[in-house]
Design an enzyme around this catalytic site. Sequence first.
Site, PDB file in Angstrom:
ATOM      1  N   THR A 133     -14.792  37.099   5.872  1.00 29.81           N
ATOM      2  CA  THR A 133     -13.533  37.195   5.116  1.00 29.81           C
ATOM      3  C   THR A 133     -12.297  37.078   5.999  1.00 29.81           C
ATOM      4  OG1 THR A 133     -12.127  38.820   3.990  1.00 29.81           O
ATOM      5  CG2 THR A 133     -13.938  39.710   5.244  1.00 29.81           C
ATOM      6  N   GLU A 135      -9.955  38.993   5.791  1.00 30.66           N
ATOM      7  CA  GLU A 135      -9.556  40.363   6.149  1.00 30.66           C
ATOM      8  C   GLU A 135      -9.864  40.653   7.620  1.00 30.66           C
ATOM      9  OE1 GLU A 135      -8.173  43.382   4.487  1.00 30.66           O
ATOM     10  OE2 GLU A 135      -7.284  41.661   3.532  1.00 30.66           O
ATOM     11  N   TYR A 157     -13.110  48.260   5.179  1.00 31.44           N
ATOM     12  CA  TYR A 157     -13.773  47.042   4.694  1.00 31.44           C
ATOM     13  C   TYR A 157     -13.733  45.958   5.776  1.00 31.44           C
ATOM     14  CZ  TYR A 157     -14.201  42.589   2.150  1.00 31.44           C
ATOM     15  OH  TYR A 157     -14.558  41.325   1.746  1.00 31.44           O
ATOM     16  N   LYS A 161     -16.901  44.358   7.784  1.00 33.63           N
ATOM     17  CA  LYS A 161     -17.164  42.915   7.731  1.00 33.63           C
ATOM     18  C   LYS A 161     -17.130  42.298   9.139  1.00 33.63           C
ATOM     19  CE  LYS A 161     -17.720  41.596   3.346  1.00 33.63           C
ATOM     20  NZ  LYS A 161     -18.739  40.693   2.840  1.00 33.63           N
TER      21      LYS A 161
HETATM   22  P1  NAP Z   1     -17.414  41.040  -6.226  1.00 35.95           P
HETATM   23  O1  NAP Z   1     -17.026  40.314  -7.468  1.00 35.95           O
HETATM   24  O2  NAP Z   1     -16.880  42.395  -5.974  1.00 35.95           O
HETATM   25  O3  NAP Z   1     -19.015  41.090  -6.187  1.00 35.95           O
HETATM   26  C1  NAP Z   1     -19.691  41.907  -5.285  1.00 35.95           C
HETATM   27  C2  NAP Z   1     -21.161  41.890  -5.621  1.00 35.95           C
HETATM   28  O4  NAP Z   1     -21.859  42.766  -4.718  1.00 35.95           O
HETATM   29  C3  NAP Z   1     -21.490  42.388  -7.041  1.00 35.95           C
HETATM   30  O5  NAP Z   1     -22.577  41.652  -7.542  1.00 35.95           O
HETATM   31  C4  NAP Z   1     -21.905  43.831  -6.789  1.00 35.95           C
HETATM   32  O6  NAP Z   1     -22.744  44.364  -7.798  1.00 35.95           O
HETATM   33  C5  NAP Z   1     -22.674  43.640  -5.502  1.00 35.95           C
HETATM   34  N1  NAP Z   1     -22.884  44.902  -4.780  1.00 35.95           N
HETATM   35  C6  NAP Z   1     -21.965  45.842  -4.439  1.00 35.95           C
HETATM   36  N2  NAP Z   1     -22.558  46.858  -3.811  1.00 35.95           N
HETATM   37  C7  NAP Z   1     -23.880  46.582  -3.763  1.00 35.95           C
HETATM   38  C8  NAP Z   1     -25.017  47.262  -3.269  1.00 35.95           C
HETATM   39  N3  NAP Z   1     -24.921  48.472  -2.710  1.00 35.95           N
HETATM   40  N4  NAP Z   1     -26.234  46.664  -3.372  1.00 35.95           N
HETATM   41  C9  NAP Z   1     -26.353  45.469  -3.985  1.00 35.95           C
HETATM   42  N5  NAP Z   1     -25.318  44.771  -4.498  1.00 35.95           N
HETATM   43  C10 NAP Z   1     -24.099  45.329  -4.386  1.00 35.95           C
HETATM   44  O7  NAP Z   1     -17.036  40.166  -4.941  1.00 35.95           O
HETATM   45  P2  NAP Z   1     -16.780  38.579  -4.820  1.00 35.95           P
HETATM   46  O8  NAP Z   1     -15.333  38.345  -4.975  1.00 35.95           O
HETATM   47  O9  NAP Z   1     -17.769  37.855  -5.645  1.00 35.95           O
HETATM   48  O10 NAP Z   1     -17.100  38.367  -3.270  1.00 35.95           O
HETATM   49  C11 NAP Z   1     -18.407  38.002  -2.823  1.00 35.95           C
HETATM   50  C12 NAP Z   1     -18.512  38.313  -1.338  1.00 35.95           C
HETATM   51  O11 NAP Z   1     -17.520  37.574  -0.626  1.00 35.95           O
HETATM   52  C13 NAP Z   1     -18.288  39.759  -0.962  1.00 35.95           C
HETATM   53  O12 NAP Z   1     -19.127  40.045   0.135  1.00 35.95           O
HETATM   54  C14 NAP Z   1     -16.832  39.821  -0.536  1.00 35.95           C
HETATM   55  O13 NAP Z   1     -16.637  40.877   0.362  1.00 35.95           O
HETATM   56  C15 NAP Z   1     -16.691  38.469   0.128  1.00 35.95           C
HETATM   57  N6  NAP Z   1     -15.364  37.850   0.105  1.00 35.95           N
HETATM   58  C16 NAP Z   1     -14.675  37.723  -1.069  1.00 35.95           C
HETATM   59  C17 NAP Z   1     -13.449  37.076  -1.073  1.00 35.95           C
HETATM   60  C18 NAP Z   1     -12.662  36.885  -2.345  1.00 35.95           C
HETATM   61  O14 NAP Z   1     -11.455  36.610  -2.247  1.00 35.95           O
HETATM   62  N7  NAP Z   1     -13.280  36.970  -3.511  1.00 35.95           N
HETATM   63  C19 NAP Z   1     -12.936  36.548   0.128  1.00 35.95           C
HETATM   64  C20 NAP Z   1     -13.682  36.680   1.289  1.00 35.95           C
HETATM   65  C21 NAP Z   1     -14.899  37.317   1.269  1.00 35.95           C
HETATM   66  P3  NAP Z   1     -22.143  45.028  -9.150  1.00 35.95           P
HETATM   67  O15 NAP Z   1     -21.801  43.857 -10.047  1.00 35.95           O
HETATM   68  O16 NAP Z   1     -23.256  45.844  -9.645  1.00 35.95           O
HETATM   69  O17 NAP Z   1     -20.920  45.798  -8.747  1.00 35.95           O
HETATM   70  O1  G4F Z   2      -6.213  41.397  -4.677  1.00 36.85           O
HETATM   71  P1  G4F Z   2      -6.349  42.333  -3.542  1.00 36.85           P
HETATM   72  O2  G4F Z   2      -6.928  43.672  -3.825  1.00 36.85           O
HETATM   73  O3  G4F Z   2      -7.168  41.560  -2.431  1.00 36.85           O
HETATM   74  P2  G4F Z   2      -7.338  41.766  -0.846  1.00 36.85           P
HETATM   75  O4  G4F Z   2      -7.025  43.139  -0.431  1.00 36.85           O
HETATM   76  O5  G4F Z   2      -6.577  40.665  -0.182  1.00 36.85           O
HETATM   77  O6  G4F Z   2      -8.898  41.556  -0.672  1.00 36.85           O
HETATM   78  C1  G4F Z   2      -9.568  40.487  -1.328  1.00 36.85           C
HETATM   79  O7  G4F Z   2      -9.545  39.343  -0.510  1.00 36.85           O
HETATM   80  C2  G4F Z   2     -10.253  39.477   0.748  1.00 36.85           C
HETATM   81  C3  G4F Z   2     -10.092  38.147   1.499  1.00 36.85           C
HETATM   82  O8  G4F Z   2      -8.925  38.186   2.276  1.00 36.85           O
HETATM   83  C4  G4F Z   2     -11.704  39.789   0.447  1.00 36.85           C
HETATM   84  F1  G4F Z   2     -12.397  39.868   1.614  1.00 36.85           F
HETATM   85  C5  G4F Z   2     -11.801  41.085  -0.335  1.00 36.85           C
HETATM   86  O9  G4F Z   2     -13.167  41.321  -0.660  1.00 36.85           O
HETATM   87  C6  G4F Z   2     -10.999  40.944  -1.628  1.00 36.85           C
HETATM   88  O10 G4F Z   2     -11.632  39.989  -2.438  1.00 36.85           O
HETATM   89  O11 G4F Z   2      -4.912  42.572  -2.858  1.00 36.85           O
HETATM   90  C7  G4F Z   2      -4.116  41.498  -2.409  1.00 36.85           C
HETATM   91  C8  G4F Z   2      -2.763  42.038  -1.996  1.00 36.85           C
HETATM   92  C9  G4F Z   2      -2.841  43.249  -1.047  1.00 36.85           C
HETATM   93  O12 G4F Z   2      -1.877  43.084  -0.027  1.00 36.85           O
HETATM   94  C10 G4F Z   2      -2.452  44.424  -1.931  1.00 36.85           C
HETATM   95  O13 G4F Z   2      -1.809  45.490  -1.247  1.00 36.85           O
HETATM   96  O14 G4F Z   2      -2.087  42.501  -3.161  1.00 36.85           O
HETATM   97  C11 G4F Z   2      -1.492  43.751  -2.887  1.00 36.85           C
HETATM   98  N1  G4F Z   2      -1.324  44.481  -4.150  1.00 36.85           N
HETATM   99  C12 G4F Z   2      -0.114  44.826  -4.691  1.00 36.85           C
HETATM  100  N2  G4F Z   2      -0.297  45.514  -5.811  1.00 36.85           N
HETATM  101  C13 G4F Z   2      -2.290  44.962  -4.940  1.00 36.85           C
HETATM  102  C14 G4F Z   2      -1.645  45.616  -5.996  1.00 36.85           C
HETATM  103  N3  G4F Z   2      -3.625  44.881  -4.861  1.00 36.85           N
HETATM  104  C15 G4F Z   2      -4.349  45.447  -5.859  1.00 36.85           C
HETATM  105  N4  G4F Z   2      -5.703  45.350  -5.830  1.00 36.85           N
HETATM  106  N5  G4F Z   2      -3.765  46.117  -6.913  1.00 36.85           N
HETATM  107  C16 G4F Z   2      -2.401  46.237  -7.026  1.00 36.85           C
HETATM  108  O15 G4F Z   2      -1.880  46.848  -7.957  1.00 36.85           O
END
Ligand code: NAP
Ligand code: G4F
Length: 362
Positions: A133, A135, A157, A161
């Site tokens: 990520t 992050e 987190y 990671k």
């Molecule tokens: P998400 O929607 O939060 O999905 C996370 C998945 O992990 C869900 O299926 C969740 O199951 C499962 N999970 C959580 N805890 C678990 C456990 N203890 N054992 C087994 N499964 C578990 O996340 P996503 O956005 O699809 O992201 C997928 C991956 O990419 C994650 O590793 C995230 O950290 C990484 N990532 C995401 C982004 C982004 O912007 N979306 C960017 C960079 C990296 P439940 O449905 O039961 O909760």
């Molecule tokens: O949408 P966010 O919670 O995503 P964040 O923290 O960037 O993390 C996501 O992206 C990562 C990749 O860079 C993944 F690895 C991670 O698993 C996840 O998918 O927040 C984005 C930004 C932050 O700066 C947060 O402080 O939005 C700001 N924010 C402002 N108001 C908020 C809010 N975030 C959330 N969740 N809720 C708010 O009300």
Amino acid sequence: MKSKIALITGITGQDGAYLAEFLLSKNYIVHGIKRRSSSFNTERIDHLFQERSEDSTFILHYGDMSDGMNITRLIRDVNPNEIYNLAAMSHVRVSFDTPEYTANIDAIGTLRILEAVRLLGMEKKVKVYQASTSELFGKVQETPQSETTPFYPRSPYGVAKMYAYWITKNYREAYGIFASNGILFNHESPMRGETFVTRKITRAVTRISVGLQNQLLIGNLNAKRDWGHAKDYVKSMWMMLQHDKADDFVIASGQNFSVRDFIIKSFKLVGIDVDFQGTGINETGVITKIKNQTDGLKVGQTLVKIDPVYFRPSEVDTLLGNSNKARTKLKWIPEYDFDSLIKEMVQSDLTLANKEKIIKEL
Ligand code: NAP
Ligand code: G4F
């Protein structure tokens, strides 16, 4: 030709659902690991399961990233060609409340998969994708961020990671496992979890526009992110595992916008112009123009307010990715841009809000 077998952890999440759909379209047999839950958690993949239940190309197993024996047994029994490790406690804010759990799932969970591959003697048979990520860059050391930018994670987190990133690289170098890190910047979609900021905004904006909600309470408006569409990003995961050698790749759009920009654009799409006034925690988003008079809304009304509960103990202020390596070596080209992403999310949530309204009025 014999179908390839993929095993996806985190199949019930946003990326798991899009990736499963993509791999099925490529004729893979897809196995997914889901957690036992007291309520249904397969909403994002139910359609795939129903479509594929006859031909056994989509199979779900119970499991948990904290359970090494279960993971090892599943990898042995499924005997996959490719493992996509997407499971994680993926919410940055929540990781400050659950740091030990986050480390167990996101860091040690990754080790459990790699160690299972090694113990089962599958080092030369299976390819592993690790969901790394942006992050990792946290308090950014250079802009834009690429594969050579030093890491500086800013949350439990991000730190978990970081372990997962390095253990993936280490197992590649130590044991010759084809294991690649996709360093993905933020990617969103109509299937994004509702507590991430983009989906929280599109849900609130559309609900406000149909009169189901009064205000959006938000955290840091100044945070900037490089947002792309999950559909484009899961394709890159597959491309990494088809590449001739295991490697690490940044996946990003190359443009960033603030949370404030995201809110303004979303309101504009439902015909409401919003302007931000004031500073700090007193900053508010106020209506300046309404295209079509909507339920009870009027010019001058405050629609957005800051709630410090959404601030983080340490914040990632800005992220901007340079994905030239993936674009050159993998030929990865995203189809969505910022505007088409927001448009799809707002349209989808508007449909949802209108359904909610009908149900409420019944
Ligand atoms: P998400 O929607 O939060 O999905 C996370 C998945 O992990 C869900 O299926 C969740 O199951 C499962 N999970 C959580 N805890 C678990 C456990 N203890 N054992 C087994 N499964 C578990 O996340 P996503 O956005 O699809 O992201 C997928 C991956 O990419 C994650 O590793 C995230 O950290 C990484 N990532 C995401 C982004 C982004 O912007 N979306 C960017 C960079 C990296 P439940 O449905 O039961 O909760
Ligand atoms: O949408 P966010 O919670 O995503 P964040 O923290 O960037 O993390 C996501 O992206 C990562 C990749 O860079 C993944 F690895 C991670 O698993 C996840 O998918 O927040 C984005 C930004 C932050 O700066 C947060 O402080 O939005 C700001 N924010 C402002 N108001 C908020 C809010 N975030 C959330 N969740 N809720 C708010 O009300």
